[in-house]
Design a protein around this motif. Structure first.
Motif, PDB file in Angstrom:
ATOM      1  N   GLY A 176       0.798  -1.217   0.000  1.00  0.00           N
ATOM      2  CA  GLY A 176       0.000   0.000   0.000  1.00  0.00           C
ATOM      3  C   GLY A 176       0.831   1.267   0.000  1.00  0.00           C
ATOM      4  O   GLY A 176       1.967   1.297   0.499  1.00  0.00           O
ATOM      5  N   LEU A 177       0.240   2.313  -0.552  1.00  0.00           N
ATOM      6  CA  LEU A 177       0.927   3.598  -0.676  1.00  0.00           C
ATOM      7  C   LEU A 177       1.306   4.175   0.683  1.00  0.00           C
ATOM      8  O   LEU A 177       2.411   4.664   0.882  1.00  0.00           O
ATOM      9  N   GLY A 178       0.365   4.096   1.632  1.00  0.00           N
ATOM     10  CA  GLY A 178       0.626   4.657   2.945  1.00  0.00           C
ATOM     11  C   GLY A 178       1.819   4.015   3.623  1.00  0.00           C
ATOM     12  O   GLY A 178       2.686   4.697   4.179  1.00  0.00           O
ATOM     13  N   ALA A 179       1.881   2.693   3.582  1.00  0.00           N
ATOM     14  CA  ALA A 179       2.991   1.980   4.218  1.00  0.00           C
ATOM     15  C   ALA A 179       4.319   2.327   3.550  1.00  0.00           C
ATOM     16  O   ALA A 179       5.353   2.447   4.217  1.00  0.00           O
ATOM     17  N   ALA A 180       4.302   2.485   2.224  1.00  0.00           N
ATOM     18  CA  ALA A 180       5.531   2.843   1.521  1.00  0.00           C
ATOM     19  C   ALA A 180       6.018   4.231   1.934  1.00  0.00           C
ATOM     20  O   ALA A 180       7.217   4.439   2.174  1.00  0.00           O
ATOM     21  N   TYR A 181       5.099   5.188   2.025  1.00  0.00           N
ATOM     22  CA  TYR A 181       5.500   6.531   2.428  1.00  0.00           C
ATOM     23  C   TYR A 181       5.980   6.553   3.872  1.00  0.00           C
ATOM     24  O   TYR A 181       6.966   7.234   4.201  1.00  0.00           O
ATOM     25  N   ILE A 182       5.317   5.824   4.754  1.00  0.00           N
ATOM     26  CA  ILE A 182       5.755   5.809   6.150  1.00  0.00           C
ATOM     27  C   ILE A 182       7.161   5.236   6.256  1.00  0.00           C
ATOM     28  O   ILE A 182       8.001   5.745   7.005  1.00  0.00           O
ATOM     29  N   ALA A 183       7.436   4.183   5.496  1.00  0.00           N
ATOM     30  CA  ALA A 183       8.796   3.636   5.481  1.00  0.00           C
ATOM     31  C   ALA A 183       9.788   4.682   4.996  1.00  0.00           C
ATOM     32  O   ALA A 183      10.889   4.822   5.556  1.00  0.00           O
ATOM     33  N   GLY A 184       9.415   5.438   3.966  1.00  0.00           N
ATOM     34  CA  GLY A 184      10.282   6.501   3.468  1.00  0.00           C
ATOM     35  C   GLY A 184      10.463   7.622   4.468  1.00  0.00           C
ATOM     36  O   GLY A 184      11.583   8.138   4.645  1.00  0.00           O
ATOM     37  N   PHE A 185       9.384   8.012   5.148  1.00  0.00           N
ATOM     38  CA  PHE A 185       9.484   9.055   6.170  1.00  0.00           C
ATOM     39  C   PHE A 185      10.424   8.629   7.297  1.00  0.00           C
ATOM     40  O   PHE A 185      11.257   9.411   7.758  1.00  0.00           O
ATOM     41  N   ARG A 186      10.263   7.400   7.742  1.00  0.00           N
ATOM     42  CA  ARG A 186      11.113   6.927   8.843  1.00  0.00           C
ATOM     43  C   ARG A 186      12.585   6.909   8.411  1.00  0.00           C
ATOM     44  O   ARG A 186      13.477   7.284   9.196  1.00  0.00           O
ATOM     45  N   TRP A 187      12.843   6.477   7.190  1.00  0.00           N
ATOM     46  CA  TRP A 187      14.204   6.474   6.676  1.00  0.00           C
ATOM     47  C   TRP A 187      14.752   7.892   6.664  1.00  0.00           C
ATOM     48  O   TRP A 187      15.899   8.137   7.070  1.00  0.00           O
ATOM     49  N   ALA A 188      13.941   8.834   6.201  1.00  0.00           N
ATOM     50  CA  ALA A 188      14.377  10.229   6.114  1.00  0.00           C
ATOM     51  C   ALA A 188      14.661  10.814   7.495  1.00  0.00           C
ATOM     52  O   ALA A 188      15.662  11.509   7.698  1.00  0.00           O
ATOM     53  N   LEU A 189      13.791  10.552   8.446  1.00  0.00           N
ATOM     54  CA  LEU A 189      13.999  11.056   9.807  1.00  0.00           C
ATOM     55  C   LEU A 189      15.254  10.451  10.409  1.00  0.00           C
ATOM     56  O   LEU A 189      16.034  11.153  11.072  1.00  0.00           O
ATOM     57  N   ASP A 190      15.480   9.178  10.169  1.00  0.00           N
ATOM     58  CA  ASP A 190      16.671   8.513  10.700  1.00  0.00           C
ATOM     59  C   ASP A 190      17.947   9.069  10.096  1.00  0.00           C
ATOM     60  O   ASP A 190      19.017   9.014  10.727  1.00  0.00           O
ATOM     61  N   HIS A 191      17.845   9.611   8.870  1.00  0.00           N
ATOM     62  CA  HIS A 191      19.029  10.121   8.178  1.00  0.00           C
ATOM     63  C   HIS A 191      19.143  11.644   8.220  1.00  0.00           C
ATOM     64  O   HIS A 191      19.932  12.235   7.477  1.00  0.00           O
ATOM     65  N   GLY A 192      18.348  12.278   9.079  1.00  0.00           N
ATOM     66  CA  GLY A 192      18.543  13.690   9.362  1.00  0.00           C
ATOM     67  C   GLY A 192      18.015  14.676   8.342  1.00  0.00           C
ATOM     68  O   GLY A 192      18.489  15.822   8.293  1.00  0.00           O
ATOM     69  N   TYR A 193      17.034  14.296   7.539  1.00  0.00           N
ATOM     70  CA  TYR A 193      16.448  15.241   6.580  1.00  0.00           C
ATOM     71  C   TYR A 193      15.467  16.171   7.285  1.00  0.00           C
ATOM     72  O   TYR A 193      14.808  15.790   8.258  1.00  0.00           O
ATOM     73  N   ASP A 194      15.377  17.398   6.775  1.00  0.00           N
ATOM     74  CA  ASP A 194      14.520  18.416   7.379  1.00  0.00           C
ATOM     75  C   ASP A 194      13.177  18.549   6.675  1.00  0.00           C
ATOM     76  O   ASP A 194      12.209  19.023   7.271  1.00  0.00           O
ATOM     77  N   VAL A 195      13.131  18.160   5.396  1.00  0.00           N
ATOM     78  CA  VAL A 195      11.910  18.260   4.590  1.00  0.00           C
ATOM     79  C   VAL A 195      11.748  16.983   3.781  1.00  0.00           C
ATOM     80  O   VAL A 195      12.729  16.481   3.218  1.00  0.00           O
ATOM     81  N   MET A 196      10.515  16.470   3.744  1.00  0.00           N
ATOM     82  CA  MET A 196      10.214  15.294   2.942  1.00  0.00           C
ATOM     83  C   MET A 196       9.116  15.647   1.945  1.00  0.00           C
ATOM     84  O   MET A 196       8.090  16.212   2.318  1.00  0.00           O
ATOM     85  N   VAL A 197       9.332  15.295   0.697  1.00  0.00           N
ATOM     86  CA  VAL A 197       8.367  15.566  -0.370  1.00  0.00           C
ATOM     87  C   VAL A 197       7.810  14.251  -0.884  1.00  0.00           C
ATOM     88  O   VAL A 197       8.557  13.314  -1.155  1.00  0.00           O
ATOM     89  N   GLU A 198       6.477  14.188  -1.011  1.00  0.00           N
ATOM     90  CA  GLU A 198       5.834  13.044  -1.654  1.00  0.00           C
ATOM     91  C   GLU A 198       5.684  13.337  -3.145  1.00  0.00           C
ATOM     92  O   GLU A 198       5.256  14.421  -3.528  1.00  0.00           O
ATOM     93  N   MET A 199       6.017  12.348  -3.973  1.00  0.00           N
ATOM     94  CA  MET A 199       5.861  12.525  -5.416  1.00  0.00           C
ATOM     95  C   MET A 199       5.584  11.180  -6.072  1.00  0.00           C
ATOM     96  O   MET A 199       6.255  10.181  -5.771  1.00  0.00           O
TER      97      MET A 199
END
Length: 248
Positions: free
Chosen positions: A74-97
C-alpha cells in the motif's frame, strides 16, 4: 532553483511498483528542477525490475537512494517507510511525489517556497490555478466529489485533501506521529492532512497541474476507493459523536 536555506536538507520520496518505464526519467527531471535535493526510491519488490533500475541510478548518482521493501503493502505503508528512513538520516523536509509523471518536478520549487511559511504544503488540483490533463470527466467528477465529501464530513478547509504531491517539515511528521497511521491507499493523504490540522499546524494548498500517466497502469482500484469512503465517514461520525457527548 536553490532551496531556501531555512528549509535545510530536502528528500523527495518516490514509491514505486512496476514503474520501470517511468522512474529514470522522473528522477532525472527532479534532479534537474532542484539539483540540491536528494531522491529516495521506495520500491515494493516490483516484478518488472524497477528496483534494479533504481539501484543502477543510485550507483551513478550519490544523491539518489533506494529503499527496497519485500512486498506491495500500500501507498501509505511505503511513504511511512520513506518518512522513517528520512527522519533517521537527518532530513529536514520530505516531499511526496508519484513515480508515473503525474506530479511535475518543475513545480517542486513552488511547493518548497510555500513551505517557508507553512508546516505542510499540498499541491492542489481543485483550487484556482490548479488543473488536470488527460482525465475523463467521470474521474474528475469522482475526485472532486470525494474531496468535497471529505471537506464537509471532516470539517477541513482543504479543497484537495487527497492530493499526493506535498511537502512536509520533519517537525510536522514528528508532531503528528506516524505510529498510529494505518491507512493504506489514497486515504492516507487525508489522514495525514487531518492529523496536521488537528495539531494546529499550518497547512496550505498551492495550485499544480496534474497530468495523467502515459505509461503503465493506474494503481487506483475499487478497494482503495471503498477504504477512503469508509474511513472518511468513520472519522467524521466519530468527531460528531464526541461533540455530542455531555461533559463529565
Amino acid at each position: 532553483m536553490e532551496i531556501p536555506a531555512e528549509l535545510g536538507r530536502v528528500l523527495v520520496i518516490v514509491p514505486t511498483y512496476n514503474e520501470r518505464d517511468n522512474i529514470e526519467r522522473l528522477v532525472g527531471r527532479v534532479r534537474e528542477a532542484v539539483p540540491s535535493v536528494d531522491v529516495l526510491v521506495v520500491d515494493d519488490n516490483s516484478p518488472d525490475g524497477t528496483g534494479k533500475v533504481a539501484d543502477a541510478m543510485a550507483e551513478a548518482d550519490d544523491q539518489i537512494k533506494v529503499l527496497h521493501r519485500t512486498a506491495k503493502d500500500g501507498l501509505g505503508a511505503a511513504y511511512i517507510a520513506g518518512f522513517r528512513w528520512a527522519l533517521d538520516h537527518g532530513y529536514d523536509v520530505m516531499v511526496e511525489m508519484d513515480a508515473d509523471g503525474s506530479h511535475q518536478p518543475e513545480e517542486l520549487p513552488r511547493l518548497l517556497g510555500a513551505l517557508t511559511e507553512a508546516d505542510l504544503v499540498i499541491g492542489a488540483r481543485w483550487v484556482p490555478g490548479g488543473q488536470v490533463r488527460n482525465w475523463p470527466l467521470r474521474r474528475e467528477v469522482l475526485s472532486r466529489g470525494a474531496n468535497t465529501y471529505a471537506r464537509l464530513m471532516l470539517g477541513v478547509p482543504l479543497h484537495d485533501s487527497t492530493g499526493g504531491y506535498r511537502a512536509f517539515r520533519a517537525a510536522t511528521l514528528e508532531k503528528i506521529g506516524l505510529d498510529g497511521v494505518d491507512s493504506r491507499g489514497y486515504v492516507f493523504q487525508i489522514d495525514l492532512a487531518l492529523r496536521a490540522l488537528r495539531e494546529g499546524l499550518r497547512v496550505v494548498e498551492v495550485p499544480i497541474t496534474f497530468v495523467e500517466r502515459t505509461h503503465g497502469a493506474s494503481k487506483m482500484n475499487r478497494d482503495i476507493m471503498v477504504e477512503a469512503m469508509w474511513r472518511i465517514t468513520q472519522w467524521g461520525t466519530n468527531a460528531r459523536l464526541r461533540k455530542l457527548r455531555p461533559p463529565r
